[in-house]
Write a protein that holds these residues in place. Structure first.
Motif, PDB file in Angstrom:
ATOM      1  N   ARG A 192      31.678  35.028  45.574  1.00  0.00           N
ATOM      2  CA  ARG A 192      30.394  35.042  44.877  1.00  0.00           C
ATOM      3  C   ARG A 192      29.871  33.612  44.733  1.00  0.00           C
ATOM      4  N   GLN A 193      28.562  33.465  44.853  1.00  0.00           N
ATOM      5  CA  GLN A 193      27.927  32.158  44.654  1.00  0.00           C
ATOM      6  C   GLN A 193      28.018  31.801  43.171  1.00  0.00           C
ATOM      7  N   ILE A 223      37.378  29.547  52.378  1.00  0.00           N
ATOM      8  CA  ILE A 223      36.555  30.758  52.539  1.00  0.00           C
ATOM      9  C   ILE A 223      35.144  30.458  52.056  1.00  0.00           C
ATOM     10  N   ASN A 224      34.166  30.722  52.902  1.00  0.00           N
ATOM     11  CA  ASN A 224      32.764  30.430  52.560  1.00  0.00           C
ATOM     12  C   ASN A 224      32.163  31.472  51.625  1.00  0.00           C
ATOM     13  N   ILE A 225      31.081  31.068  50.962  1.00  0.00           N
ATOM     14  CA  ILE A 225      30.318  31.984  50.105  1.00  0.00           C
ATOM     15  C   ILE A 225      29.954  33.251  50.890  1.00  0.00           C
ATOM     16  N   GLY A 226      30.132  34.394  50.279  1.00  0.00           N
ATOM     17  CA  GLY A 226      29.750  35.663  50.907  1.00  0.00           C
ATOM     18  C   GLY A 226      30.829  36.257  51.797  1.00  0.00           C
ATOM     19  N   GLY A 231      30.729  40.038  44.139  1.00  0.00           N
ATOM     20  CA  GLY A 231      32.131  39.657  44.073  1.00  0.00           C
ATOM     21  C   GLY A 231      33.000  40.848  44.428  1.00  0.00           C
ATOM     22  N   ALA A 232      32.453  42.042  44.227  1.00  0.00           N
ATOM     23  CA  ALA A 232      33.224  43.276  44.403  1.00  0.00           C
ATOM     24  C   ALA A 232      32.366  44.332  45.074  1.00  0.00           C
ATOM     25  N   HIS A 250      31.455  42.024  39.287  1.00  0.00           N
ATOM     26  CA  HIS A 250      32.846  42.263  38.857  1.00  0.00           C
ATOM     27  C   HIS A 250      33.279  43.674  39.225  1.00  0.00           C
ATOM     28  N   ARG A 251      34.580  43.834  39.499  1.00  0.00           N
ATOM     29  CA  ARG A 251      35.025  45.079  40.113  1.00  0.00           C
ATOM     30  C   ARG A 251      34.914  46.309  39.232  1.00  0.00           C
TER      31      ARG A 251
END
Lengths: 84, 155, 155, 84
Positions: free
Chosen positions: B34-35, B86-89, C24-25, C101-102
């Protein structure tokens, strides 16, 4: 005998190394190794007081610090993990 | 199957590995970068770094997988986890569980990601311009993992 | 996004549509055609047929999606459902939910598949050599859908 | 006035049609339409006794069968669904 110790996360950063090899007396147990490590670098006294840090010997978490070490053992000192 | 990869990967590629005429339900959990903020309200992270104790992490993921297979009726279970930069996204982790009926794939999938987050030997760092900052473990993640203790067949 | 498709599809293709630096999830539920029995212990089905009241089903899926977006903090939500003839092993339905969030992606995903199974205007038939047989609704699926009533912001 | 009725699943199979158009009197309500349908085919008496079957008018489920119908309405008679 010779053992390997691996360091991760903030411990690796503060020690500025990811692993080291130590020559120690035969029949040294982990409790005794802790004293050797603390005498080498006082950061270890902080590490061994921290309940969130786990000790693994040969990929198994140990609870009993009286455990005897053996030649070739791979120890690891692990701060709380944050994968996923 | 357990895999720790340095490069990004496709979901379809790994779905092909668990595809089966016995499957009625397949659950996936995908974690991505996540950014997020680096240190204040303005600076955004550029990437993350995932440190990994590879030999241990594989054993731990295999153990979690084994517990899932013992507790639920699963046809298969795959855990793919990245390490390194690991890059954003990009993808961090993919958990796939396949079963005849959805109850089993859904529950086991949630168990695996909850356990993996607090049990597998990975450490995340936020990265911004050669600076790195540790991402702390969350109390909430420990609680989520603990709630499975009464349900799962541990060894 | 809601889609009702006649042809099989790739997961990666639809994952690209919800990919975002805010995620993120991401949770996925995939339902596929299981090699089931047709009528007794020996005859296996050749395919299934999915009848669909398309104009209504789209409105119902949109309604379920809206309830999910109102109840959980989601970045996006996709529901892809097949109609017509579907071969063994092929995809029937894909539910994708993305969040920071998951907790949100996992819960909403389960809600959507539970509701969809008993609320959207689709009817499944087992097919064997030009014979077709209705697949009956399960009591357990109704119970699973009802258990969300206290949690979800219905209209 | 003219209305459309759509049939699905076992109802479609037993009636051997997926939809039909009916010309009915203005101001006919759904309760009256049920009587017309039953008089056309006795299968409908079975259908309208079955609590698991839902009636939709213009994509909205109806509970009150006294509801008035309008020209161009799309009705649908839906057995329990089994998607997903």
């Amino acid at each position: 005998m010779k053992i390997k110790i691996k360091y991760f996360s903030w411990i690796r950063i503060k020690l500025n190394k990811s692993e080291e090899f130590l020559n120690i007396d035969d029949k040294t147990n982990f409790e005794e190794l802790k004293k050797i490590l603390i005498s080498n670098n006082n950061l270890f006294s902080e590490i061994f007081k921290d309940n969130s840090i786990k000790i693994f010997i040969n990929f198994k978490e140990i609870e009993n610090h009286q455990i005897n070490l053996s030649n070739g053992d791979e120890l690891a000192i692990l701060p709380p993990v944050t994968g996923g | 199957m357990i895999k720790i990869l340095k490069k990004n990967f496709s979901i379809d590629e790994y779905y092909e590995k668990i595809k089966s005429n016995e499957n009625g339900a397949i659950s996936f959990f995908l974690g991505t970068v996540r950014q997020d903020l680096f240190d204040n309200e303005t600076n955004k992270i550029e990437s993350i770094f995932l440190e990994c104790y590879r030999d241990l992490a594989i054993k731990q993921l295999e153990q979690i997988r084994k517990e899932a297979l013992k507790t639920w009726k699963l046809n298969n279970c795959l855990i793919i986890h990245r390490e390194g930069s690991i890059n954003i996204g990009e993808k961090i982790v993919l958990v796939m569980t396949s079963s005849s009926h959805r109850e089993d794939s859904i529950r086991s999938n949630e168990f695996i990601i909850d356990r993996l987050k607090v049990e597998a030997a990975f450490w995340k760092f936020k990265i911004l311009k050669n600076q790195s900052k540790i991402i702390e473990q969350k109390e909430k993640d420990i609680e989520k993992s603990l709630k499975w203790s009464d349900i799962v067949n541990e060894e």
